[in-house]
Design an enzyme around this catalytic site. Structure first.
Site, mmCIF file in Angstrom:
data_model
loop_
_atom_site.group_PDB
_atom_site.id
_atom_site.type_symbol
_atom_site.label_atom_id
_atom_site.label_comp_id
_atom_site.label_asym_id
_atom_site.label_seq_id
_atom_site.Cartn_x
_atom_site.Cartn_y
_atom_site.Cartn_z
ATOM 1 N N ARG A 1 0.190 -10.775 2.354
ATOM 2 C CA ARG A 1 0.193 -10.981 3.336
ATOM 3 C C ARG A 1 1.061 -9.922 4.073
ATOM 4 N NH1 ARG A 1 2.898 -16.708 4.691
ATOM 5 N NH2 ARG A 1 4.297 -15.501 6.165
ATOM 6 N N CYS B 1 2.952 -7.061 2.107
ATOM 7 C CA CYS B 1 2.143 -6.306 1.331
ATOM 8 C C CYS B 1 1.332 -5.281 2.023
ATOM 9 C CB CYS B 1 1.138 -7.206 0.653
ATOM 10 S SG CYS B 1 0.110 -6.412 -0.648
ATOM 11 N N HIS B 2 0.705 -5.731 3.010
ATOM 12 C CA HIS B 2 0.042 -4.870 3.979
ATOM 13 C C HIS B 2 0.920 -3.577 4.337
ATOM 14 C CE1 HIS B 2 -2.801 -7.941 4.056
ATOM 15 N NE2 HIS B 2 -3.722 -7.395 4.396
ATOM 16 N N ARG B 3 2.158 -3.954 4.657
ATOM 17 C CA ARG B 3 2.828 -3.112 5.528
ATOM 18 C C ARG B 3 3.473 -1.918 4.380
ATOM 19 N NH1 ARG B 3 5.061 -3.768 10.563
ATOM 20 N NH2 ARG B 3 4.601 -5.558 11.576
#
EC number: 4.2.1.32
Length: 201
Positions: free
Chosen positions: A33, A36-38
């Site tokens: 979520r 992790c993406h950042r």
């Protein structure tokens, strides 16, 4: 007959799937979520698990330790649109083929799915305990310093679903199309209602 995708998923496995189709997943599903993406996109930190051909789940699960194993208790989808600004680049960098979440996503994800051959699919909200029963095993966990919801839980699922295809590899977007259709239908209905209640101030 059920349409079941099995990881590793290839581009050709997705070419005949269209928005509105209902599919199921067997194989690797990794919870992934916001943070992790950042970390990948903004901080350029490589993800410590190979997502190529795999599926990610926009979810923050509840897990518990059972002996030397982890057990999934509840795993419901979180709102996918929060990842919209990252998802195109995420798909490009990781080679992920299935993005599972709640609600629709926008034009950046459309572009990513079309260009790099991936799908965004919706898992029904409110079914987190059901979803947990479809996780056969938690095989690995990474980035535990982020806490339980944001850690990367590498799960093995069997016929995980139902998953409603909201963005396909041809650039179609079910939620965006439905919003447009609803808007077109809404205006004449609102106009008719107003004629009958014009006396209300």
């Amino acid at each position: 007959m059920k349409k079941i995708l099995t990881t590793p998923i290839k581009a050709e496995d997705l070419q005949d799937i269209r928005v509105g189709d209902v599919i199921y997943l067997t194989g690797t599903l990794v919870t992934c979520r916001d943070v992790c993406h950042r970390r990948l996109i903004e901080l350029k930190r490589p993800i410590p698990y190979d997502l190529n051909g795999k599926a990610i789940f926009h979810a923050g699960p509840i897990v518990r330790k059972n002996g030397d194993k982890w057990e999934m208790v509840s795993v419901g989808p979180t709102t996918s649109m929060r990842m919209e600004s990252f998802e195109r680049e995420f798909i490009e960098q990781t080679g992920v083929k299935l993005v599972v979440g709640k609600g629709g996503m926008g034009p950046l994800t459309e572009e990513g799915c079309q260009k790099f051959k991936a799908l965004h699919v919706i898992f029904p909200a409110g079914c987190a305990v059901l979803a947990a029963t479809q996780v056969e095993e938690i095989e690995e966990v990474h980035w535990t310093e982020l806490g339980m919801p944001e850690s990367l839980w590498v799960c093995r699922g069997k016929e995980f679903g139902p998953l409603i295809v909201s963005i396909d590899t041809h650039g179609n977007n079910l939620i965006a199309e439905n919003k447009k259709l609803f808007a077109e239908r809404r205006d004449p209905i609102v106009e008719e209602i107003c004629e009958h209640v014009h006396y209300i101030k």
